[in-house]
Scaffold this motif. Structure first.
Motif, PDB file in Angstrom:
ATOM      1  N   ALA A 121       0.841  -1.197   0.000  1.00  0.00           N
ATOM      2  CA  ALA A 121       0.000   0.000   0.000  1.00  0.00           C
ATOM      3  C   ALA A 121       0.877   1.248   0.000  1.00  0.00           C
ATOM      4  N   ARG A 122       0.343   2.334  -0.532  1.00  0.00           N
ATOM      5  CA  ARG A 122       1.085   3.594  -0.499  1.00  0.00           C
ATOM      6  C   ARG A 122       1.339   4.011   0.952  1.00  0.00           C
ATOM      7  N   ILE A 192      -7.051   2.022   0.149  1.00  0.00           N
ATOM      8  CA  ILE A 192      -6.990   0.599   0.473  1.00  0.00           C
ATOM      9  C   ILE A 192      -8.409   0.050   0.477  1.00  0.00           C
ATOM     10  N   ILE A 193      -8.622  -1.060  -0.213  1.00  0.00           N
ATOM     11  CA  ILE A 193      -9.919  -1.735  -0.209  1.00  0.00           C
ATOM     12  C   ILE A 193      -9.699  -3.139   0.326  1.00  0.00           C
ATOM     13  N   SER A 194     -10.385  -3.480   1.403  1.00  0.00           N
ATOM     14  CA  SER A 194     -10.308  -4.825   1.959  1.00  0.00           C
ATOM     15  C   SER A 194     -11.654  -5.511   1.818  1.00  0.00           C
ATOM     16  N   CYS A 195     -11.650  -6.711   1.253  1.00  0.00           N
ATOM     17  CA  CYS A 195     -12.872  -7.491   1.103  1.00  0.00           C
ATOM     18  C   CYS A 195     -12.754  -8.753   1.955  1.00  0.00           C
ATOM     19  N   ALA A 196     -13.735  -8.955   2.808  1.00  0.00           N
ATOM     20  CA  ALA A 196     -13.740 -10.132   3.678  1.00  0.00           C
ATOM     21  C   ALA A 196     -15.131 -10.727   3.672  1.00  0.00           C
ATOM     22  N   THR A 197     -15.454 -11.414   2.582  1.00  0.00           N
ATOM     23  CA  THR A 197     -16.800 -11.938   2.378  1.00  0.00           C
ATOM     24  C   THR A 197     -16.736 -13.376   1.875  1.00  0.00           C
ATOM     25  N   LEU A 198     -17.900 -13.981   1.767  1.00  0.00           N
ATOM     26  CA  LEU A 198     -18.035 -15.306   1.167  1.00  0.00           C
ATOM     27  C   LEU A 198     -18.736 -15.182  -0.189  1.00  0.00           C
ATOM     28  N   SER A 199     -18.453 -14.111  -0.898  1.00  0.00           N
ATOM     29  CA  SER A 199     -19.141 -13.809  -2.150  1.00  0.00           C
ATOM     30  C   SER A 199     -18.812 -14.818  -3.246  1.00  0.00           C
ATOM     31  N   GLY A 200     -19.832 -15.154  -4.016  1.00  0.00           N
ATOM     32  CA  GLY A 200     -19.647 -16.041  -5.156  1.00  0.00           C
ATOM     33  C   GLY A 200     -19.444 -15.291  -6.452  1.00  0.00           C
ATOM     34  N   THR A 213      -4.126   2.450  -5.826  1.00  0.00           N
ATOM     35  CA  THR A 213      -4.966   1.681  -4.908  1.00  0.00           C
ATOM     36  C   THR A 213      -4.319   0.349  -4.532  1.00  0.00           C
ATOM     37  N   HIS A 214      -4.530  -0.065  -3.299  1.00  0.00           N
ATOM     38  CA  HIS A 214      -4.150  -1.402  -2.853  1.00  0.00           C
ATOM     39  C   HIS A 214      -5.426  -2.184  -2.562  1.00  0.00           C
ATOM     40  N   THR A 289      -1.952  -2.381  -6.670  1.00  0.00           N
ATOM     41  CA  THR A 289      -1.492  -3.650  -6.117  1.00  0.00           C
ATOM     42  C   THR A 289      -2.673  -4.468  -5.614  1.00  0.00           C
ATOM     43  N   LEU A 290      -2.532  -5.779  -5.673  1.00  0.00           N
ATOM     44  CA  LEU A 290      -3.566  -6.707  -5.207  1.00  0.00           C
ATOM     45  C   LEU A 290      -2.906  -7.783  -4.382  1.00  0.00           C
TER      46      LEU A 290
END
Length: 315
Positions: A121-122, A192-200, A213-214, A289-290
């Motif tokens: 991340a920056r 910064i984008i954080s995803c913490a899901t059970l998405s399909g 963006t990170h 970055t990912l």
């Protein structure tokens, strides 16, 4: 033998110390076999998952975590993730501690993401979007705030009420946090984008990501799950916690590999290479970055050792 409940486990794992413990374990000589991953039928709802994750440092410590993931628990107002960690002596096999696995998992997962963000991340990242309203959401905000000067947090969830609840909990910790119903607008301005899901299906479109963006992908731990789309993969420099885990279990990596959008050689690094300096991490301010994590048993072992030594007075 120590027995640490959820509250005791949380108190024994402060963010700065936990992040450093995980970094040291990635740089060390931990043995980490492939984890056991079993699907379990739950009549009338989504399948559950049983994970068994062993790891050891020869002659010092050995441990195993048993974790269950029940997606249907969201409708019962129960945590989706629960489990137990068993820590033993690596010299004698003596059982040393039984540690709350759900709290350990939530904190080490967020700490690993924050560790990756230290390299990816920056340095001036100030705005964070969290997608998801489960146990990890607040942990991710607190952990990332340890390594980056984040001033504003937004929370998106499928349930607006749940997002409001997480935002209120974050404000109780002194964070400038608010729920948002507009995922796209929040993603377009986030550092910064954080995803913490059970998405399909993908939640974040690569077209939304501004330069610099990170994207931190924590959920979607099965090949059938996904939190980012192909455009995000195309635009980003891709990093993972472990190549072995991400390329076999993570839908955000497995699906693009299968379709040809991503090649194995496109994965820039795994976390151990960032920690050791084998890869330099972010190369310039405009780079997207990912980081994709599916969890590594050595992270649990690092946290369990830290909790045990802290409570037992060995630190």
């Amino acid at each position: 033998m120590l027995v640490l409940d959820e509250e005791q486990t949380r108190a024994a794992l402060p963010w700065p110390e936990l992040i450093e413990a995980i970094a040291a374990m990635f740089a060390g000589e931990c043995v980490m076999p492939v984890r056991h991953h079993h699907d379990m039928d739950v009549p009338g709802e989504e399948s559950a998952t049983l994970l068994l994750m062993p790891a050891w440092v020869p002659g010092l410590y050995a441990g195993v975590k048993a974790v269950s993931v029940f997606p249907g628990n969201v409708r019962r107002s129960l945590p989706a993730i629960s489990g137990t960690y068993l820590l033993s002596s690596g010299a004698t096999g003596e059982m040393l501690a039984v540690i709350d696995g759900g709290e350990l998992t939530a904190r080490r997962t967020a700490a690993a993401s924050a560790l990756a963000a230290r390299y990816l991340a920056r340095p001036d990242a100030e705005e964070m979007l969290v997608c998801g309203t489960g146990r990890l959401s607040l942990n991710l905000m607190l952990a990332h705030g340890t390594t980056r000067p984040i001033k504003r947090y937004r929370i998106w969830g499928r349930s607006e009420q749940a997002a409001q609840k997480i935002a209120a909990e974050a404000r109780a910790f002194g964070l400038d946090a608010e729920a948002t119903a507009d995922r796209e607008a929040a993603a377009r301005t986030a550092d910064i984008i954080s995803c913490a899901t059970l998405s399909g299906e993908p939640l974040i479109s690569g077209e939304w990501l501004k330069p610099g963006t990170h994207l931190d992908l924590v959920g979607a731990f099965k090949p059938s799950m996904r939190e980012s789309d192909d455009e995000a993969i195309r635009r980003a420099s891709v990093h993972v916690d472990t190549r072995a885990g991400a390329t076999s279990e993570a839908g955000d990596i497995v699906q693009p590999l299968k379709s040809g959008v991503l090649r194995l050689s496109d994965i820039k690094s795994e976390l151990a290479e960032l920690v050791s300096g084998a890869h330099g991490g972010r190369s310039h301010d405009e780079e997207i970055t990912l980081f994709k994590s599916v969890g590594a048993a050595l992270e649990d072992l690092a946290g369990a050792i830290l909790a045990y030594e802290t409570v037992a007075g060995r630190k």
